[in-house]
Enzyme design. Structure first.
Site, short mmCIF file in Angstrom:
data_model
loop_
_atom_site.label_atom_id
_atom_site.label_comp_id
_atom_site.label_asym_id
_atom_site.label_seq_id
_atom_site.Cartn_x
_atom_site.Cartn_y
_atom_site.Cartn_z
N THR A 121 0.87 -1.19 0.00
CA THR A 121 0.00 0.00 0.00
C THR A 121 0.90 1.23 0.00
O THR A 121 2.13 1.11 0.14
CB THR A 121 -0.89 0.04 1.26
OG1 THR A 121 -0.05 0.30 2.40
CG2 THR A 121 -1.65 -1.27 1.46
N ASP A 122 0.30 2.38 -0.14
CA ASP A 122 1.11 3.61 -0.12
C ASP A 122 1.83 3.77 1.22
O ASP A 122 2.95 4.27 1.28
CB ASP A 122 0.22 4.83 -0.38
CG ASP A 122 -0.25 4.85 -1.83
OD1 ASP A 122 0.36 4.12 -2.64
OD2 ASP A 122 -1.23 5.55 -2.13
N CYS A 123 1.16 3.35 2.29
CA CYS A 123 1.79 3.49 3.62
C CYS A 123 2.66 2.30 3.99
O CYS A 123 3.58 2.42 4.80
CB CYS A 123 0.73 3.74 4.68
SG CYS A 123 -0.76 2.75 4.48
N TYR A 124 2.37 1.12 3.40
CA TYR A 124 3.19 -0.08 3.65
C TYR A 124 3.64 -0.65 2.31
O TYR A 124 3.04 -1.60 1.80
CB TYR A 124 2.38 -1.12 4.43
CG TYR A 124 2.02 -0.70 5.83
CD1 TYR A 124 3.00 -0.60 6.80
CD2 TYR A 124 0.70 -0.42 6.17
CE1 TYR A 124 2.67 -0.20 8.09
CE2 TYR A 124 0.36 -0.02 7.45
CZ TYR A 124 1.35 0.08 8.41
OH TYR A 124 1.03 0.46 9.69
#
Lengths: 134, 390
Positions: B130-133
């Site tokens: 994901t964008d954060c992970y």
């Protein structure tokens, strides 16, 4: 009188021979069959031979001549005390009572003399603490 | 004169090193010799213990974040899958989860034991990114020292009582009650009997949510009632259930545990499980507590169940008490049957004795339950129905 425990292995070519009869008749031994089993590979007999030390030795030579594989009772059951938790599960499958627990300290005890090497305890032990030593 | 003590009074005695602590086996003799009232005056705490296979055992883990970080949607520890449908880098490893490479020879219980023993464990994880992970996979090694939190949360431990298992069929059975020999060749039982926690407090007066307990060598807590909690189980006149009865959900810090009191195990052809050591102190609040805790094996009954019938409701061969089971043989239908325990009385005694020492030395204080369990709950089966039928 001496008594010794042996594990006899009968290859296919030896299974027809009445060796127990000869041990009694020719060598004056008292065989006590503790366990007998035939599988796809061979026949196995766990037997106590009782007689004089010399008679037992002569009987063993006779068995070897008949092509019977002989394991003297050097086989032992080893309990890894670091793994054993004294749960007692193994005693439930030990018909001769070689593995016993209770009635006071509830620590597992093993009596080699009573063991017939059926090996049911090996898989029954939940912590895999019991091993057969050859 | 009726004896009344409070948790505060007992804890104050513990603090001063004056508390009289005995085990649930020792209290039997004291009550026999001196009676319930004198025993209640003299004794402040009764310690219990049990050490048996408890499948419903597992650990929550927080691994910490890698760089770049990964969400970890699928997790394996030493090739054993762990559940990761939680926040990033949180997972739960259950005792009965099997190794994807070694099958029943290794599983979640072994991962937990290895972590407690301080061993290094291989961590593999995957994620969709994901964008954060952004990271999608990771392979690394962990130990209990590298982890943020790692605590056992066991949904169902310390069964109040349990059935005796036998096998009337012609073939060997491999069960969670051990190897059952054909034609009633043996009978296995699994309880610490007169030393077992919930058998000494049959109506859960002092054991409830928040009770501090001995768990695998450290101080843990009762988190909740255990799953399949069944207070409505048929009981003997003395209040003791003659079947499963209550259970406990327990929680405790894995980092402080000791492999002497928790051990991975494999039941042949069944799977992996975990021997868990649990000890619970019972405060002597009044005579009723002492009377219940002085129950002995001969007054604790359970049911002999035929495990060869593969149905939910299995036929039974009547009742038997733990004194008979401990004698090594019982009679079933006129046949003498060898009995064998599945849980360790030797370890249970060590646990009750250890807890006793902790309390005597002022290292363990009693925690009054913040809430008691309801006695009204019923134990429900799972019916196979259509959406319209439910």
């Amino acid at each position: 009188m001496a008594k010794k425990k042996f594990v006899l292995h009968f290859p296919e070519e030896s299974v027809e021979k009445p060796v127990t009869y000869h041990l009694v008749k020719d060598y004056n031994l008292i065989p006590n069959i503790l366990r007998a089993q035939i599988d796809e590979n061979e026949g196995t007999l766990v037997v106590d031979l009782q007689g004089s030390a010399e008679q037992i030795d002569r009987g063993v030579i006779f068995l070897k001549d008949q092509g019977v594989g002989i394991q003297e009772a050097i086989q032992d059951l080893v309990i890894n005390r670091d793994r054993c938790v004294d749960c007692g599960s193994c005693t439930g499958v030990c018909k001769p009572g070689a593995l016993a627990i209770g009635p006071d300290d509830w620590e597992l005890k093993f009596d080699l003399d009573k063991c017939i090497f059926c090996e049911l305890c090996i898989n029954t032990c939940p912590t895999r603490a019991i091993k057969v030593q050859f | 004169m009726a004896v009344k003590k409070t948790y505060e009074e007992i804890n104050e005695k513990i603090r001063r090193g004056e508390a009289v602590v005995v085990t649930a086996e020792e209290i039997i003799g004291i009550v026999n010799d001196e009676g319930v009232e004198k025993a209640a005056q003299k004794v402040d705490v009764i310690t219990t213990g049990t050490f048996g296979p408890m499948c419903s055992t597992g650990a929550f883990i927080n691994f910490g974040h890698s760089d770049p970080p990964i969400k970890m949607t699928k997790v394996w520890l030493n090739d054993v899958p762990a559940y990761a449908g939680l926040a990033a880098v949180d997972a739960y490893i259950g005792a009965t989860e099997l190794s994807e490479t070694q099958g029943m020879n290794y599983g979640g219980a072994y991962v937990i034991e290895d972590l407690i023993a301080g061993k290094n464990v291989k961590l593999e994880a995957e994620a969709y990114g994901t964008d954060c992970y952004p990271r999608k996979d990771i392979v690394t090694y962990i130990s209990k020292d590298t982890l943020n939190e790692v605590y056992l949360f066991n949904p169902r431990n310390a069964y109040q009582n349990y059935a005796v298992a036998v096998n009337s069929s012609a073939r060997m059975l491999y069960t969670y009650m051990g190897t059952l020999l054909p034609k009633l060749g043996n009978a296995t039982y699994c309880s610490a009997g007169q030393l077992s926690p919930l058998l000494n407090d049959p109506f859960y007066r002092t054991i409830g949510i928040g009770t501090r307990v001995f768990l695998a060598g450290m101080q843990g807590y009762v988190a909740w009632q255990g799953t399949q909690f069944n207070p409505q189980q048929t009981r003997s006149e003395n209040g003791v259930p003659i079947g499963t009865g209550g259970t406990l959900a327990l929680i405790g810090n894995l980092k402080d545990m000791n492999t002497e009191f928790i051990r991975a195990a494999t039941f042949h052809n069944y799977g992996t499980t975990m021997f868990v050591g649990v000890g619970i102190p019972i405060p002597v609040l009044d005579e009723d507590v002492v009377e219940k805790a002085s129950v002995s094996d001969k007054d604790i009954y359970t049911t002999i169940v035929d495990y060869s019938v593969p149905q939910r409701s299995k036929p039974n061969f009547g009742k038997v008490n733990y004194a008979e089971l401990r004698s090594g043989k019982i009679e079933i239908n006129g046949k003498t049957v060898r009995t064998a325990p599945i849980s360790s009385l030797n370890k249970a005694r060590k646990i009750a004795a250890t807890l006793k020492e902790w309390i005597k030395q002022g290292n363990f204080f009693l925690q009054q339950p913040v809430e008691n369990f309801s006695l009204d709950q019923t134990f429900k089966p799972l019916e196979i129905v259509t959406e319209e039928e439910i």
